[in-house]
Structure formats: C-alpha cells, structure tokens
Design an enzyme around this catalytic site. Sequence first.
Site, PDB file in Angstrom:
ATOM      1  N   PRO A   1      11.572  -7.488   1.529  1.00  0.00           N
ATOM      2  CA  PRO A   1      12.685  -7.344   2.342  1.00  0.00           C
ATOM      3  C   PRO A   1      13.855  -8.339   2.003  1.00  0.00           C
ATOM      4  O   PRO A   1      13.602  -9.413   1.476  1.00  0.00           O
ATOM      5  CB  PRO A   1      12.073  -7.933   3.596  1.00  0.00           C
ATOM      6  CG  PRO A   1      10.607  -7.535   3.740  1.00  0.00           C
ATOM      7  CD  PRO A   1      10.270  -7.774   2.016  1.00  0.00           C
ATOM      8  N   GLU A   2      15.099  -7.691   1.843  1.00  0.00           N
ATOM      9  CA  GLU A   2      16.046  -8.474   1.485  1.00  0.00           C
ATOM     10  C   GLU A   2      17.106  -8.620   2.587  1.00  0.00           C
ATOM     11  O   GLU A   2      16.720  -8.383   3.597  1.00  0.00           O
ATOM     12  CB  GLU A   2      16.943  -7.892   0.346  1.00  0.00           C
ATOM     13  CG  GLU A   2      15.935  -7.648  -1.094  1.00  0.00           C
ATOM     14  CD  GLU A   2      15.522  -9.175  -1.881  1.00  0.00           C
ATOM     15  OE1 GLU A   2      16.502 -10.066  -1.387  1.00  0.00           O
ATOM     16  OE2 GLU A   2      14.919  -9.064  -2.498  1.00  0.00           O
TER      17      GLU A   2
ATOM     18  N   ARG B   1      29.238 -19.221 -17.447  1.00  0.00           N
ATOM     19  CA  ARG B   1      27.887 -18.614 -17.233  1.00  0.00           C
ATOM     20  C   ARG B   1      27.708 -17.552 -18.172  1.00  0.00           C
ATOM     21  O   ARG B   1      28.220 -16.669 -18.376  1.00  0.00           O
ATOM     22  CB  ARG B   1      27.542 -18.159 -15.755  1.00  0.00           C
ATOM     23  CG  ARG B   1      27.907 -19.341 -14.836  1.00  0.00           C
ATOM     24  CD  ARG B   1      27.005 -20.472 -14.768  1.00  0.00           C
ATOM     25  NE  ARG B   1      25.329 -20.012 -14.654  1.00  0.00           N
ATOM     26  CZ  ARG B   1      24.863 -20.138 -13.414  1.00  0.00           C
ATOM     27  NH1 ARG B   1      25.753 -20.780 -12.257  1.00  0.00           N
ATOM     28  NH2 ARG B   1      23.723 -19.885 -13.133  1.00  0.00           N
TER      29      ARG B   1
ATOM     30  N   HIS C   1      -3.911  -7.684   8.696  1.00  0.00           N
ATOM     31  CA  HIS C   1      -2.891  -8.508   8.285  1.00  0.00           C
ATOM     32  C   HIS C   1      -1.949  -9.090   9.239  1.00  0.00           C
ATOM     33  O   HIS C   1      -0.853  -9.429   9.030  1.00  0.00           O
ATOM     34  CB  HIS C   1      -2.150  -7.710   7.259  1.00  0.00           C
ATOM     35  CG  HIS C   1      -3.058  -7.193   6.043  1.00  0.00           C
ATOM     36  ND1 HIS C   1      -3.765  -8.189   5.216  1.00  0.00           N
ATOM     37  CD2 HIS C   1      -3.513  -6.019   5.699  1.00  0.00           C
ATOM     38  CE1 HIS C   1      -4.515  -7.330   4.327  1.00  0.00           C
ATOM     39  NE2 HIS C   1      -4.250  -6.105   4.640  1.00  0.00           N
TER      40      HIS C   1
ATOM     41  N   ARG D   1       0.575  -9.416   2.068  1.00  0.00           N
ATOM     42  CA  ARG D   1       0.562 -10.554   0.689  1.00  0.00           C
ATOM     43  C   ARG D   1       0.317 -11.802   1.173  1.00  0.00           C
ATOM     44  O   ARG D   1       0.402 -12.597   0.220  1.00  0.00           O
ATOM     45  CB  ARG D   1       1.566 -10.022  -0.165  1.00  0.00           C
ATOM     46  CG  ARG D   1       1.367  -8.543  -0.667  1.00  0.00           C
ATOM     47  CD  ARG D   1       2.355  -8.155  -1.971  1.00  0.00           C
ATOM     48  NE  ARG D   1       2.407  -6.850  -2.185  1.00  0.00           N
ATOM     49  CZ  ARG D   1       2.794  -6.308  -3.191  1.00  0.00           C
ATOM     50  NH1 ARG D   1       3.653  -7.326  -4.182  1.00  0.00           N
ATOM     51  NH2 ARG D   1       3.090  -5.132  -3.461  1.00  0.00           N
TER      52      ARG D   1
END
Length: 275
Positions: A2-3, A156, A95, A113
């Site tokens: 999930p972002e 960079r 879970h 997880r």
Amino acid sequence: MPELPEVEVSRQGLLPYLPGRRLVGAVVRTPALRHAIPLGLDARLAGLRVDAILRRGKYLLLDCASSRGGGWLLIHLGMSGSLRLVPPATPAQKHDHVDLLFKHTVLRLRDPRRFGALLWHEGVDVEAHPALAVLGREPLADGFCGEWLYAATRGRRMPVKPLLMDSHLVVGIGNIYAAESLFRAGISPLRRAGRISLQRYRVLAEAIRATLAASIAAGGSTVRDYVHSDGGAGCFQLSCAVYDRQGEPCPVCATPIRVLRQAGRSTFYCPACQR
C-alpha cells in the site's frame, strides 16, 4: 505494498464512520508487528474520541488529542496490511492482529506479513513522532512542484526513479506510481536525477500529481493483499501504461515495454517514449 493512494483511499473510506465517535478499547492479538504494539492499548484508548483522520505519507493518523490523556494513533499498512470496518461480533481470522473497538463497529487491522505498524504518540504535535519527523515532502500538498524537485536534485547522481521512491525526499511514490509518472512525463528511469532540466521537472511534478490522483479515483491498486475498508479492491493497476507490461506494446507508440532492475525493484518503461 500500500502506497499513498491506497492509504488515502483507506482514509476516505473511514471518514463517514469514525470521526466524532469514541473508542471503547482495543483487542490486541499479537505483541508486535514491525514494532511492538503499545502496552495497555485497551485501557489507553477507552473513552478517547476520534476527532479526525489524517494522512502523512503512508501513515494513517487518528487524532484523539483533544480528549483527556489523549494523543494520536499512527497506523502503517506495511507490505500487506489492510483496514476493515466489521460488525462487533465478526470472528477474527488468522491474520487479524488488532481491533479498535467502537460502540457499533470495529476497525480491524489485518496484516499477513506483519510489516505494518500501530504506534501511539501522546500529546498534540504528532509531526514530532520519530516515524514522521524524517519524512519528505507530500506530493499532493502545496509546495510540491517542478521548481522544488529541480532544486532538491541538484548534484544527485542517482537515477531518477529510485530517487522518487526515497521517502526522505518525497513520500508515497511507490514502484507503480514512479514508473507510471515517468512514462507520463516522457522521462527515462535511467536518467540521472541531477541531469534533468527544470522544465522537465515541471512536467514530472504534474505527472506525479495526476498519476496519484488517478489512482485515488480508481480506489488505488490491488496487486496482492490490499482491500478497501469495505472489502473492495482497487483497480488502477488495470489501466497502467507500462507497469507489469513487459513485452506488451506501448499504448502511445507500440514499442515493446522493457523491464530492468533498479535498487532491487522491477522498472517498466518505454525505450522510445521515455528519454
């Protein structure tokens, strides 16, 4: 994983139900996820009112600071976490690690997880929490623009795609959204960040905002485990131009999409459209 869009969709899904309601307590079924679950969470939360639900990066922030002895709950979904609103009598599955209890509903944190997190910050200034203090700029907030990206990337040498995924610079741009944003902007993921012009960063900043907004409108991306608070799945991944489309024709020029490895992640791009 999930972002930003998935966390924002989760936040929006909870907004009609939780703000203004008081917590009854919590049920904790595991001592730790990525970090230890705060001790005495059940007693600590009992009676606190949720005044607002905010988002910072990939953290959901439940604001309980106005209540006596209050503070903030920080929830991170990790790689496989999700939040569901379920009736109080719903049996917990394998879970389902933490339940936040309200009078007529339960906010259930599922994380197969166990890479997610549930943290507590006492007091008003949640931005002082160590997990938030190190985060970079919000790509959907004021101040995120091509001029800022250009200035932040001078000198960079790192390729632009892994740099976009660095949460110390900018938050919430995961693998899917970095790839799709670079495609929209016509920028190669191999190009060094410090060698991209101001004008191209202006285009990229708008592409990032458009990509994230499109994903939020589509309910986020469900690649493996992510679901909405009502159990539904996101569908942005179905409209991706390059992500997970190795060998398929580019939707613009029909050149086969290529894939390479960058910083341990798969990078999908069109070698003709992205320079």
